[in-house]
Motif scaffolding. Structure first.
Motif, PDB file in Angstrom:
ATOM      1  N   ASP A  90     -47.748 -70.468 -18.130  1.00 42.18           N
ATOM      2  CA  ASP A  90     -46.384 -70.294 -17.624  1.00 42.18           C
ATOM      3  C   ASP A  90     -45.368 -70.946 -18.545  1.00 42.18           C
ATOM      4  OD1 ASP A  90     -47.356 -68.937 -15.467  1.00 42.18           O
ATOM      5  OD2 ASP A  90     -47.063 -70.559 -14.011  1.00 42.18           O
ATOM      6  N   PHE A  91     -45.672 -72.148 -19.002  1.00 42.12           N
ATOM      7  CA  PHE A  91     -44.758 -72.870 -19.877  1.00 42.12           C
ATOM      8  C   PHE A  91     -44.551 -72.117 -21.195  1.00 42.12           C
ATOM      9  CE2 PHE A  91     -44.338 -75.849 -23.452  1.00 42.12           C
ATOM     10  CZ  PHE A  91     -43.121 -76.428 -23.140  1.00 42.12           C
ATOM     11  N   ILE A  92     -45.623 -71.619 -21.766  1.00 41.34           N
ATOM     12  CA  ILE A  92     -45.532 -70.894 -23.044  1.00 41.34           C
ATOM     13  C   ILE A  92     -44.721 -69.610 -22.867  1.00 41.34           C
ATOM     14  CG2 ILE A  92     -46.874 -69.616 -24.760  1.00 41.34           C
ATOM     15  CD1 ILE A  92     -49.100 -71.714 -24.358  1.00 41.34           C
ATOM     16  N   ARG A  93     -44.970 -68.881 -21.798  1.00 44.24           N
ATOM     17  CA  ARG A  93     -44.322 -67.587 -21.582  1.00 44.24           C
ATOM     18  C   ARG A  93     -42.830 -67.733 -21.302  1.00 44.24           C
ATOM     19  NH1 ARG A  93     -46.922 -66.449 -17.595  1.00 44.24           N
ATOM     20  NH2 ARG A  93     -45.387 -66.771 -15.955  1.00 44.24           N
ATOM     21  N   THR A  94     -42.419 -68.818 -20.648  1.00 42.54           N
ATOM     22  CA  THR A  94     -41.015 -68.967 -20.254  1.00 42.54           C
ATOM     23  C   THR A  94     -40.283 -69.974 -21.139  1.00 42.54           C
ATOM     24  OG1 THR A  94     -41.685 -70.601 -18.581  1.00 42.54           O
ATOM     25  CG2 THR A  94     -41.496 -68.305 -17.881  1.00 42.54           C
ATOM     26  N   ASP A  95     -40.572 -71.228 -20.973  1.00 44.72           N
ATOM     27  CA  ASP A  95     -39.778 -72.276 -21.632  1.00 44.72           C
ATOM     28  C   ASP A  95     -39.981 -72.334 -23.134  1.00 44.72           C
ATOM     29  OD1 ASP A  95     -38.647 -74.032 -19.174  1.00 44.72           O
ATOM     30  OD2 ASP A  95     -40.632 -73.265 -18.717  1.00 44.72           O
TER      31      ASP A  95
ATOM     32  N   LYS B 177     -37.171 -70.584 -30.119  1.00 40.14           N
ATOM     33  CA  LYS B 177     -37.023 -69.166 -30.442  1.00 40.14           C
ATOM     34  C   LYS B 177     -37.469 -68.835 -31.854  1.00 40.14           C
ATOM     35  CE  LYS B 177     -33.251 -68.381 -27.170  1.00 40.14           C
ATOM     36  NZ  LYS B 177     -31.844 -67.944 -26.990  1.00 40.14           N
ATOM     37  N   ASN B 178     -37.429 -69.800 -32.743  1.00 41.03           N
ATOM     38  CA  ASN B 178     -37.790 -69.535 -34.134  1.00 41.03           C
ATOM     39  C   ASN B 178     -39.292 -69.449 -34.361  1.00 41.03           C
ATOM     40  OD1 ASN B 178     -35.112 -69.451 -34.962  1.00 41.03           O
ATOM     41  ND2 ASN B 178     -35.029 -71.669 -35.291  1.00 41.03           N
ATOM     42  N   LEU B 179     -40.068 -69.836 -33.352  1.00 44.89           N
ATOM     43  CA  LEU B 179     -41.512 -69.690 -33.487  1.00 44.89           C
ATOM     44  C   LEU B 179     -41.885 -68.210 -33.344  1.00 44.89           C
ATOM     45  CD1 LEU B 179     -42.832 -72.704 -31.361  1.00 44.89           C
ATOM     46  CD2 LEU B 179     -42.833 -72.487 -33.835  1.00 44.89           C
ATOM     47  N   PRO B 180     -42.850 -67.751 -34.116  1.00 40.89           N
ATOM     48  CA  PRO B 180     -43.257 -66.334 -34.015  1.00 40.89           C
ATOM     49  C   PRO B 180     -43.664 -65.995 -32.587  1.00 40.89           C
ATOM     50  CG  PRO B 180     -44.256 -67.377 -35.927  1.00 40.89           C
ATOM     51  CD  PRO B 180     -43.610 -68.471 -35.137  1.00 40.89           C
ATOM     52  N   ARG B 181     -43.242 -64.859 -32.103  1.00 40.75           N
ATOM     53  CA  ARG B 181     -43.557 -64.434 -30.746  1.00 40.75           C
ATOM     54  C   ARG B 181     -45.072 -64.292 -30.583  1.00 40.75           C
ATOM     55  NH1 ARG B 181     -40.791 -62.809 -26.499  1.00 40.75           N
ATOM     56  NH2 ARG B 181     -41.703 -61.341 -24.994  1.00 40.75           N
ATOM     57  N   ASN B 182     -45.574 -64.723 -29.461  1.00 46.12           N
ATOM     58  CA  ASN B 182     -47.004 -64.670 -29.156  1.00 46.12           C
ATOM     59  C   ASN B 182     -47.851 -65.502 -30.119  1.00 46.12           C
ATOM     60  OD1 ASN B 182     -46.453 -62.851 -27.045  1.00 46.12           O
ATOM     61  ND2 ASN B 182     -46.560 -61.108 -28.452  1.00 46.12           N
TER      62      ASN B 182
ATOM     63  N   GLU C 206     -56.289 -62.490 -18.705  1.00 45.39           N
ATOM     64  CA  GLU C 206     -56.227 -61.402 -19.685  1.00 45.39           C
ATOM     65  C   GLU C 206     -54.876 -60.690 -19.639  1.00 45.39           C
ATOM     66  OE1 GLU C 206     -59.512 -58.989 -18.542  1.00 45.39           O
ATOM     67  OE2 GLU C 206     -61.010 -60.196 -19.632  1.00 45.39           O
ATOM     68  N   LYS C 207     -54.349 -60.531 -18.457  1.00 49.47           N
ATOM     69  CA  LYS C 207     -53.061 -59.871 -18.278  1.00 49.47           C
ATOM     70  C   LYS C 207     -51.923 -60.669 -18.914  1.00 49.47           C
ATOM     71  CE  LYS C 207     -50.063 -58.174 -14.530  1.00 49.47           C
ATOM     72  NZ  LYS C 207     -49.922 -58.078 -13.052  1.00 49.47           N
ATOM     73  N   SER C 208     -52.070 -61.990 -18.948  1.00 49.06           N
ATOM     74  CA  SER C 208     -51.011 -62.845 -19.511  1.00 49.06           C
ATOM     75  C   SER C 208     -50.900 -62.720 -21.024  1.00 49.06           C
ATOM     76  CB  SER C 208     -51.272 -64.300 -19.142  1.00 49.06           C
ATOM     77  OG  SER C 208     -52.370 -64.832 -19.884  1.00 49.06           O
ATOM     78  N   HIS C 209     -51.990 -62.286 -21.685  1.00 46.84           N
ATOM     79  CA  HIS C 209     -52.053 -62.197 -23.154  1.00 46.84           C
ATOM     80  C   HIS C 209     -51.844 -63.553 -23.824  1.00 46.84           C
ATOM     81  CE1 HIS C 209     -52.169 -57.851 -22.812  1.00 46.84           C
ATOM     82  NE2 HIS C 209     -51.053 -57.867 -22.110  1.00 46.84           N
TER      83      HIS C 209
END
Length: 466
Positions: free
Chosen positions: A224-229, A235-240, A270-273
């Motif tokens: 949850d923390f990774i996906r939201t906050d 923001k400068n970190l590569p997505r995913n 698995e759904k969270s990726h």
């Protein structure tokens, strides 16, 4: 006696005469202390789920109670994983022991028991606080008539090299604070201009060893923390770019849960990726920046949390090796149906540090520990009144676990469900179980604050690890 007519004293009961006399002498406190010691002394070691429930339910008029624990608070462990990422603040799930002991007239000593002498009716303790010179706490004796051992357990490393030196545990609030600190550190390190792509991948890989409720709930909260906050604040970190890997040595996570619910937890991850579940994986060693699996595979990581089973505290090892206390599987004291330690007259054990000979399958959970604390308090209250109660029987009320994304598992003998409804039930049940009114207000406030403003990523101190 000046100011008191002797004729009046002669008509008073003997105890009243002593009271007046001692008050005039300024030593009424001594008399009160002498009166208190006429009651049998009960010493309680530890203030976890079992010990804390025991002192809450014990009749204060029947016993002189001393609580000895190096931890001066009760910890609501089901919400501990939520504090690692800031969903809930640490103090919202803590209850000071002195709140309860002062209310009931009990005594609290901030110390750790290092030995038990049943023959002389004394325990040897060491202060949990060092003196002003930094020396270890002083040792002293505490007498008892009845001893209640509820010291809990330690994480079991199973002798894997490097675990204690390089991995984080999740048993105490101090562990959660360290994990929260390290999560923020690796995110800040990942934004350093000098970080290579390979180093970035390692830093943002979070490894969890152990697929029990603690490991699974931490994976859910971290996801949850990774996906939201994280994606909002970094923001400068590569997505995913951030990943969580959950290793389990057997073929399924949440082994105590219904098989279908366990499989739903895997599908939710698995759904969270973000969270990858790997079963049938055994860790051979943990180095500072990588773990090695059986077979030789090496996994780089930025944070490793170890959550696999329970082991005995030093006191229990000492009792087994030096005094012949019988232990179940080398980790828990063997007790009878009334929680009395096998072969001992006035020593009781309950919670994670105890194993019932007649009910060996009772899980080491908060639910079981709390039931045992309630039972033993009722037994002591009955003993004071000269009566007996029926032997202890564990009542399985079910289990719950949060797996992230507003999805929980709800597994009871009557009902099994997963999803948003189970998540509401999970929060509702735990909210009602919080001990104090203060915490019942504070936790919903923390939930609301996180929902509206996000989690706090303040870094307070520099870590030696970084």
């Amino acid at each position: 006696m000046r100011g008191i007519r002797m004729g009046r004293i002669s008509s008073m009961p003997a105890l009243a005469v002593r009271e007046v006399t001692m008050r005039r002498m300024g030593t009424w406190q001594v008399l009160a202390r002498q009166y208190a010691t006429q009651k049998e002394k009960v010493v309680v070691l530890g203030c976890g789920w079992a010990g804390f429930r025991f002192i809450k339910d014990l009749d204060k008029d029947n016993y002189d109670v001393y609580v000895v624990s190096p931890r001066n608070h009760f910890l609501f462990t089901p919400m501990l994983a939520s504090t690692t990422v800031g969903t809930i603040e640490f103090r919202s799930i803590l209850e000071p022991v002195r709140t309860e002991t002062s209310k009931k007239g009990f005594h609290y000593i901030n110390a750790e028991c290092v030995d038990i002498d049943e023959d002389s009716g004394k325990i040897r303790c060491k202060s949990a606080i060092a003196d002003s010179a930094g020396k270890e706490g002083k040792e002293f004796d505490v007498p008892f008539h009845h001893l209640v051992v509820s010291v809990g357990c330690l994480p079991n490393t199973f002798g894997v090299p490097g675990v204690e030196e390089n991995a984080f545990f999740l048993k105490e609030v101090g562990d959660a604070q360290k994990i929260r600190q390290r999560i923020i550190e690796v995110l800040e390190l990942a934004r350093m201009p000098s970080v290579t792509d390979e180093e970035l991948k390692r830093l943002l890989h979070f490894v969890i060893v152990g697929g029990g409720p603690t490991g699974v709930e931490f994976a859910g909260e971290l996801g949850d923390f990774i996906r939201t906050d994280m994606q909002k604040l970094f923001k400068n970190l590569p997505r995913n770019s951030a990943k969580v890997t959950l290793f389990q040595s057997t073929d399924k996570i949440l082994a105590m849960f219904d098989k279908n619910l366990s499989e739903k937890a895997v599908r939710q991850f698995e759904k969270s990726h973000i969270v990858d579940v790997r079963t049938n994986c055994q860790v051979e060693s943990i180095d500072k920046e990588k773990i090695t699996l059986k077979g030789g595979e090496e996994i780089p990581y930025g944070l490793c949390v170890w959550s696999t089973g329970i082991g005995p505290r030093p006191l229990l090892r000492h009792l087994q090796q030096k005094q012949g206390y019988e232990m179940a599987r080398g980790t828990r004291l063997v007790v009878d149906d009334h929680l009395r330690v096998k072969g001992r007259k006035n020593v009781y054990a309950l919670g994670d540090c105890a194993a019932m000979e007649s009910q060996p399958d009772i899980p080491a959970t908060a639910q079981a520990a709390q039931q045992q604390g309630k039972f033993l308090a009722a037994e002591f209250n009955a003993m004071a009144g000269g009566s007996d109660i029926k032997p202890f029987r564990f009542n399985n009320l079910g289990m719950m676990a949060y797996v992230g994304g507003y999805v929980s598992l709800f597994d009871t003998p009557q009902l099994k469900m997963a999803g948003l409804t189970a998540w509401f039930a999970w929060r509702s049940v735990y909210l009602t179980k919080l001990g104090s009114i203060k915490n019942k207000f504070q936790v919903p406030f923390d939930w609301t604050k996180t929902l509206l403003f996000g989690r706090d990523v303040t870094l307070f101190t520099k870590s030696k690890a970084s």
